[in-house]
Design a protein around this motif. Structure first.
Motif, PDB file in Angstrom:
ATOM      1  N   GLN A 130       0.827  -1.211   0.000  1.00 63.51           N
ATOM      2  CA  GLN A 130       0.000   0.000   0.000  1.00 63.51           C
ATOM      3  C   GLN A 130       0.858   1.257   0.000  1.00 63.51           C
ATOM      4  O   GLN A 130       0.578   2.211  -0.738  1.00 63.51           O
ATOM      5  N   ASN A 174       2.535   1.738  -3.374  1.00 60.35           N
ATOM      6  CA  ASN A 174       1.563   2.244  -4.353  1.00 60.35           C
ATOM      7  C   ASN A 174       1.336   3.738  -4.158  1.00 60.35           C
ATOM      8  O   ASN A 174       1.270   4.505  -5.130  1.00 60.35           O
ATOM      9  N   THR A 175       1.241   4.165  -2.902  1.00 62.13           N
ATOM     10  CA  THR A 175       1.067   5.592  -2.605  1.00 62.13           C
ATOM     11  C   THR A 175       2.268   6.399  -3.074  1.00 62.13           C
ATOM     12  O   THR A 175       2.116   7.465  -3.703  1.00 62.13           O
ATOM     13  N   ASP A 230      -5.613   4.095  -6.838  1.00 56.37           N
ATOM     14  CA  ASP A 230      -5.259   4.322  -5.436  1.00 56.37           C
ATOM     15  C   ASP A 230      -5.559   3.069  -4.619  1.00 56.37           C
ATOM     16  O   ASP A 230      -6.143   2.090  -5.094  1.00 56.37           O
ATOM     17  N   ASN A 231      -5.191   3.109  -3.341  1.00 60.21           N
ATOM     18  CA  ASN A 231      -5.292   1.922  -2.498  1.00 60.21           C
ATOM     19  C   ASN A 231      -6.726   1.476  -2.257  1.00 60.21           C
ATOM     20  O   ASN A 231      -6.991   0.281  -2.095  1.00 60.21           O
ATOM     21  N   HIS A 278      -5.495  -4.818  -3.041  1.00 62.83           N
ATOM     22  CA  HIS A 278      -4.247  -5.415  -2.566  1.00 62.83           C
ATOM     23  C   HIS A 278      -4.488  -6.763  -1.863  1.00 62.83           C
ATOM     24  O   HIS A 278      -4.373  -6.891  -0.654  1.00 62.83           O
TER      25      HIS A 278
END
Length: 570
Positions: A235, A238-239, A299-300, A305
């Protein structure tokens, strides 16, 4: 077309002046000289676009003058030369051309033909100059590309901590398609002994690809070393990628974590070909397909995920690879393919697999060069070679005495990766560096028991069933997502004296507790392979004191170490 500067060399003053006048009449400028030596001197200091030179002159004749002019043009650049001669014999024309002339014009001069030749050669000269400028530009681009590759290579070397790749549980192979690879292999070991690996395949090659991998590698190393959950690491990567890279520069990645103490393997796959879990005999036990989008696309909240978790009951190896490996084409355009890859892995000893894969790829490609990076990594999943010991004697480098109290409610329990956060904060307070791994193991077990059994009410006994471990994780995820009430209180103290130091961890939860008096810590040797109870066995082996308080929802764990008096006196 801009006016030309034309040099005329002829020992006949009348003809030379006539040619000069004609050149001026055409709108150009020119200089007339009556011998080759003077012509060469002026050519060294003045820029001429075209030279007309007489074949027969006293002293230095036209052939010698032409050869000298060509020698000067090695530095100044090519310019056309036209030979003027009273003879139109074939032999004369051959001599003129062999000496370096570009054309031949017989006397008496036909000025219409002279004009046409001037215009024709100027067009050729313009093209030659354009080519020269383009060559200079290409050379500049080549130098820039070389510098870009040098910087990219420097960055990639810094991104990869090669000493981590030398881990005894890791084997890897990476063959870049160019100087700089767009594939990245990362390995990190947490203080508690968990092994994290990642294979990342960035969009493109060279410096742009390397730049997109910088935030990912730094995030991976920082969080893996602290023992964060794989989902939390992905996460955050990814951010970071969405914050620092363009949307079209996404990164396909596969990250995995093997926790040898628990015997669990976690895998997150986002856009990488399916990794395979192999037995020691080379049989495929499981395939970890890509269930997630590559990093940086969404986005998360949208990504989800999904992390696959397996409890391993036997020694196994996780084999991951990039698409460049299976898509490598030979001269006939035939891809290497998954079938050839798995044939190389099938019934092959773990320590021989990468060698066999490399040989198979080389045999398939023969003399063809791969169009994409070839990379693969094998992680050996086996039990830890040794059980952690209680704190050994050593001089402390901690910051003396300190304490920490925390109240964690359902809101924090649902979304935070607690153990790494708390451990890192304790390190900042002054937890002794040598005790970090031991502290993390104890804290993870205490928090895990309080959350899983005290708050969520999970039963470890279901792990004994054939699919029990998967059902246990599924129940945990469901109950944690639905959690609205419950709390864990945590108190941590470090007390340092002149001769010894003590760390105590007290964890209490709002659950109903359990019959701790009936708990049998000493499991028979034949039951050590059972998952249930291993955590408490580990705690007892690590702690100098382990005590449960009625009704079983509070536990105190302590570990102590003696200071090295020899070092202190020194």
């Amino acid at each position: 077309m801009r006016p030309l500067n034309i040099l005329t060399i002829d020992d006949d003053p009348l003809l030379g002046q006539a040619i000069s006048a004609f050149i001026v009449q055409l709108g150009h400028t020119g200089l007339y000289l009556d011998n080759g030596s003077d012509g060469l001197e002026h050519y060294r200091t003045e820029a001429f676009d075209l030279v007309l030179v007489d074949r027969l002159m006293p002293g230095m004749d036209g052939l010698q003058t032409t050869r000298q002019l060509r020698a000067l043009q090695q530095d100044s650049g090519w310019r056309p030369i036209i030979m003027l001669s009273a003879s139109n014999a074939i032999d004369e024309q051959v001599l003129a051309l062999n000496s370096g002339c570009d054309d031949f014009l017989t006397k008496p001069i036909n000025f219409s033909i002279l004009e046409a030749k001037i215009n024709s050669f100027w067009r050729i000269a313009q093209m030659q100059q354009q080519i020269s400028r383009q060559n200079i530009a290409l050379l500049s681009y080549a130098n820039l590309e070389a510098e870009e590759k040098r910087i990219s290579n420097f960055l990639m070397e810094r991104l990869v901590r090669r000493e981590q790749l030398q881990h005894p549980a890791i084997e890897h192979y990476l063959q870049p398609a160019s100087l700089v690879s767009g594939d990245l292999l990362l390995v990190s070991t947490s203080r508690s002994g968990d092994i994290y690996v990642m294979l990342a395949d960035a969009t493109g090659h060279g410096l742009p690809a390397a730049l997109t991998l910088i935030p990912l590698s730094q995030t991976f190393y920082a969080m893996a070393a602290k023992g964060f959950q794989l989902r939390s690491i992905v996460q955050e990567m990814n951010t970071q990628h969405r914050a620092y890279s363009p949307p079209e520069r996404f990164v396909a990645a596969l990250a995995a974590c093997y926790r040898s103490r628990e015997g669990t393997l976690e895998v997150w796959n986002g856009g990488i070909p399916s990794a395979v879990l192999l037995s020691n005999a080379g049989e495929v036990l499981w395939r970890f397909h890509s269930h997630n989008l590559p990093l940086g696309i969404v986005d998360n909240q949208q990504a989800g995920h999904e992390v696959e978790t397996m409890h391993l009951t036997e020694e196994a190896q996780l084999f991951m690879f990039s698409d460049g490996l299976i898509e490598a084409e030979n001269a006939a355009g035939e891809a290497f393919g998954k079938q050839r890859l798995e044939q190389a892995l099938h019934r092959t000893a773990p320590d021989q697999r990468l060698l066999r894969v490399r040989r198979a790829v080389t045999e398939h490609l023969q003399q063809a060069l791969p169009h994409d990076d070839l990379s693969c990594l094998q992680l050996s999943c086996r039990e830890a070679l040794s059980v952690p010991k209680k704190a050994a004697d050593s001089r402390t480098d901690g910051a003396g005495t300190w304490g920490l109290q925390l109240l964690l409610t359902a809101a924090q329990l649902k979304r935070l990766d607690l153990e790494p956060l708390i451990s890192d904060f304790c390190q900042q307070l002054g937890l002794d560096n040598v005790r970090q791994g031991l502290f993390r193991l104890i804290l993870r077990e205490l928090l895990g028991n309080a959350l899983d059994h005290g708050i969520l009410g999970l039963e470890s006994s279901i792990k004994h069933d054939l699919d029990g471990f998967e059902r246990y994780l599924h129940q945990r995820q469901e109950r944690l997502a639905a959690l609205e009430a419950g709390e864990i209180r945590l108190q941590i103290n470090q007390i340092s004296g002149p001769d010894s130091s003590l760390v105590s961890i007290t964890v209490s939860d709002s659950g109903p507790g359990f019959d701790h008096a009936a708990l049998a810590f000493e499991l028979p040797q034949s039951d050590l392979q059972l998952y249930h109870g291993r955590g408490l066995q580990l705690l007892k082996g690590l702690c100098s004191r382990l005590e449960f308080m009625p009704p079983g929802n509070q536990v105190l764990a302590e570990f102590r170490w003696e200071h090295d008096s020899t070092e202190e006196s020194a």
